[in-house]
Scaffold this motif. Structure first.
Motif, PDB file in Angstrom:
ATOM      1  N   PHE A 233      69.318  62.247  88.930  1.00 43.64           N
ATOM      2  CA  PHE A 233      68.631  63.280  89.697  1.00 43.64           C
ATOM      3  C   PHE A 233      69.377  63.568  90.998  1.00 43.64           C
ATOM      4  O   PHE A 233      69.575  64.725  91.367  1.00 43.64           O
ATOM      5  N   LEU A 234      69.805  62.511  91.675  1.00 42.49           N
ATOM      6  CA  LEU A 234      70.555  62.703  92.924  1.00 42.49           C
ATOM      7  C   LEU A 234      71.858  63.448  92.682  1.00 42.49           C
ATOM      8  O   LEU A 234      72.244  64.308  93.480  1.00 42.49           O
ATOM      9  N   ASP A 235      72.533  63.122  91.586  1.00 40.75           N
ATOM     10  CA  ASP A 235      73.771  63.832  91.244  1.00 40.75           C
ATOM     11  C   ASP A 235      73.499  65.318  91.048  1.00 40.75           C
ATOM     12  O   ASP A 235      74.249  66.174  91.525  1.00 40.75           O
ATOM     13  N   THR A 236      72.420  65.626  90.346  1.00 38.06           N
ATOM     14  CA  THR A 236      72.053  67.020  90.092  1.00 38.06           C
ATOM     15  C   THR A 236      71.674  67.732  91.389  1.00 38.06           C
ATOM     16  O   THR A 236      72.120  68.848  91.643  1.00 38.06           O
ATOM     17  N   MET A 237      70.862  67.068  92.207  1.00 43.36           N
ATOM     18  CA  MET A 237      70.400  67.689  93.463  1.00 43.36           C
ATOM     19  C   MET A 237      71.559  67.970  94.408  1.00 43.36           C
ATOM     20  O   MET A 237      71.547  68.963  95.131  1.00 43.36           O
ATOM     21  N   SER A 238      72.564  67.109  94.404  1.00 41.39           N
ATOM     22  CA  SER A 238      73.681  67.293  95.324  1.00 41.39           C
ATOM     23  C   SER A 238      74.499  68.533  94.971  1.00 41.39           C
ATOM     24  O   SER A 238      75.220  69.063  95.819  1.00 41.39           O
ATOM     25  N   GLU A 239      74.370  68.999  93.736  1.00 42.07           N
ATOM     26  CA  GLU A 239      75.105  70.181  93.305  1.00 42.07           C
ATOM     27  C   GLU A 239      74.321  71.471  93.563  1.00 42.07           C
ATOM     28  O   GLU A 239      74.878  72.561  93.431  1.00 42.07           O
ATOM     29  N   LEU A 240      73.054  71.366  93.923  1.00 39.93           N
ATOM     30  CA  LEU A 240      72.217  72.549  94.127  1.00 39.93           C
ATOM     31  C   LEU A 240      72.346  73.080  95.551  1.00 39.93           C
ATOM     32  O   LEU A 240      72.989  72.484  96.409  1.00 39.93           O
ATOM     33  N   GLU A 241      71.680  74.175  95.774  1.00 36.87           N
ATOM     34  CA  GLU A 241      71.670  74.828  97.080  1.00 36.87           C
ATOM     35  C   GLU A 241      71.267  73.843  98.176  1.00 36.87           C
ATOM     36  O   GLU A 241      70.386  73.011  97.986  1.00 36.87           O
ATOM     37  N   ASP A 242      71.906  73.964  99.306  1.00 37.57           N
ATOM     38  CA  ASP A 242      71.671  73.060 100.439  1.00 37.57           C
ATOM     39  C   ASP A 242      70.475  73.546 101.258  1.00 37.57           C
ATOM     40  O   ASP A 242      70.612  73.962 102.402  1.00 37.57           O
ATOM     41  N   SER A 243      69.280  73.470 100.653  1.00 36.73           N
ATOM     42  CA  SER A 243      68.070  73.928 101.337  1.00 36.73           C
ATOM     43  C   SER A 243      67.334  72.742 101.956  1.00 36.73           C
ATOM     44  O   SER A 243      67.589  71.589 101.622  1.00 36.73           O
ATOM     45  N   GLU A 244      66.411  73.039 102.837  1.00 41.38           N
ATOM     46  CA  GLU A 244      65.617  71.998 103.500  1.00 41.38           C
ATOM     47  C   GLU A 244      64.776  71.231 102.479  1.00 41.38           C
ATOM     48  O   GLU A 244      64.648  70.015 102.555  1.00 41.38           O
ATOM     49  N   GLU A 245      64.215  71.948 101.517  1.00 45.14           N
ATOM     50  CA  GLU A 245      63.396  71.304 100.484  1.00 45.14           C
ATOM     51  C   GLU A 245      64.245  70.338  99.648  1.00 45.14           C
ATOM     52  O   GLU A 245      63.813  69.229  99.337  1.00 45.14           O
ATOM     53  N   ASN A 246      65.445  70.751  99.297  1.00 43.64           N
ATOM     54  CA  ASN A 246      66.324  69.874  98.526  1.00 43.64           C
ATOM     55  C   ASN A 246      66.727  68.646  99.336  1.00 43.64           C
ATOM     56  O   ASN A 246      66.812  67.549  98.800  1.00 43.64           O
ATOM     57  N   LYS A 247      66.967  68.838 100.622  1.00 41.14           N
ATOM     58  CA  LYS A 247      67.309  67.704 101.485  1.00 41.14           C
ATOM     59  C   LYS A 247      66.173  66.687 101.510  1.00 41.14           C
ATOM     60  O   LYS A 247      66.410  65.480 101.436  1.00 41.14           O
ATOM     61  N   ARG A 248      64.934  67.172 101.608  1.00 44.96           N
ATOM     62  CA  ARG A 248      63.767  66.268 101.612  1.00 44.96           C
ATOM     63  C   ARG A 248      63.643  65.540 100.272  1.00 44.96           C
ATOM     64  O   ARG A 248      63.344  64.352 100.235  1.00 44.96           O
ATOM     65  N   SER A 249      63.885  66.261  99.183  1.00 50.73           N
ATOM     66  CA  SER A 249      63.825  65.643  97.855  1.00 50.73           C
ATOM     67  C   SER A 249      64.886  64.552  97.720  1.00 50.73           C
ATOM     68  O   SER A 249      64.622  63.476  97.183  1.00 50.73           O
ATOM     69  N   ILE A 250      66.074  64.839  98.211  1.00 47.10           N
ATOM     70  CA  ILE A 250      67.158  63.860  98.143  1.00 47.10           C
ATOM     71  C   ILE A 250      66.824  62.642  98.981  1.00 47.10           C
ATOM     72  O   ILE A 250      66.992  61.501  98.526  1.00 47.10           O
ATOM     73  N   GLU A 251      66.309  62.844 100.198  1.00 48.65           N
ATOM     74  CA  GLU A 251      65.950  61.715 101.064  1.00 48.65           C
ATOM     75  C   GLU A 251      64.869  60.860 100.427  1.00 48.65           C
ATOM     76  O   GLU A 251      64.956  59.630 100.435  1.00 48.65           O
ATOM     77  N   SER A 252      63.859  61.490  99.857  1.00 49.26           N
ATOM     78  CA  SER A 252      62.772  60.733  99.242  1.00 49.26           C
ATOM     79  C   SER A 252      63.252  60.008  97.992  1.00 49.26           C
ATOM     80  O   SER A 252      62.845  58.878  97.726  1.00 49.26           O
ATOM     81  N   THR A 253      64.145  60.617  97.228  1.00 55.22           N
ATOM     82  CA  THR A 253      64.693  59.968  96.040  1.00 55.22           C
ATOM     83  C   THR A 253      65.578  58.792  96.428  1.00 55.22           C
ATOM     84  O   THR A 253      65.537  57.736  95.780  1.00 55.22           O
ATOM     85  N   GLU A 254      66.358  58.960  97.476  1.00 55.40           N
ATOM     86  CA  GLU A 254      67.199  57.846  97.947  1.00 55.40           C
ATOM     87  C   GLU A 254      66.336  56.671  98.385  1.00 55.40           C
ATOM     88  O   GLU A 254      66.681  55.516  98.123  1.00 55.40           O
ATOM     89  N   LYS A 255      65.207  56.945  99.031  1.00 56.67           N
ATOM     90  CA  LYS A 255      64.293  55.879  99.452  1.00 56.67           C
ATOM     91  C   LYS A 255      63.722  55.164  98.225  1.00 56.67           C
ATOM     92  O   LYS A 255      63.666  53.936  98.178  1.00 56.67           O
ATOM     93  N   ALA A 256      63.295  55.943  97.230  1.00 51.12           N
ATOM     94  CA  ALA A 256      62.759  55.361  96.002  1.00 51.12           C
ATOM     95  C   ALA A 256      63.823  54.513  95.298  1.00 51.12           C
ATOM     96  O   ALA A 256      63.532  53.423  94.800  1.00 51.12           O
TER      97      ALA A 256
END
Length: 109
Positions: free
Chosen positions: A57-80
């Motif tokens: 999921f993190l690999d996929t998210m890093s390739e998507l648009e650099d939006s605030e929502e995506n940044k929050r998703s990445i941060e929360s996924t990294e924490k998990a």
């Protein structure tokens, strides 16, 4: 439904979006230790599978648009992912300790 049942349902990929949101809110109010202890109760294979899914999921998210929502998703996924890695590491230590104990018992016979 208990946190353990909800996390187990999530790991199996059977959770709806509203259930995931409810679980997020419940777990967000718990301490890191409580979360890790809950994760350690899951089947070890499920922990490994979930870790792999989160990394994908993190690999996929890093390739998507650099939006605030995506940044929050990445941060929360990294924490998990961090919690999962701690839980896996602790479970492995427990399994190794149990194996050593078993060897001691067998050798003492």
């Amino acid at each position: 439904m208990s946190n353990k049942e909800m996390v187990s349902k999530m790991v199996k990929g059977e959770m709806t979006n509203s259930e995931a949101e409810q679980l997020y809110n419940r777990l967000n109010s718990r301490s890191e230790r409580e979360i890790i202890d809950d994760l350690k109760e899951l089947d070890f294979e499920n922990l490994i599978n979930t870790e792999e899914c989160l990394e994908d999921f993190l690999d996929t998210m890093s390739e998507l648009e650099d939006s605030e929502e995506n940044k929050r998703s990445i941060e929360s996924t990294e924490k998990a992912l961090e919690y999962l890695k701690i839980a896996i590491k602790e479970r492995m230590k427990e399994m190794i300790a149990a194996e050593h104990k078993l060897k001691e018992l067998v050798q003492s016979r």
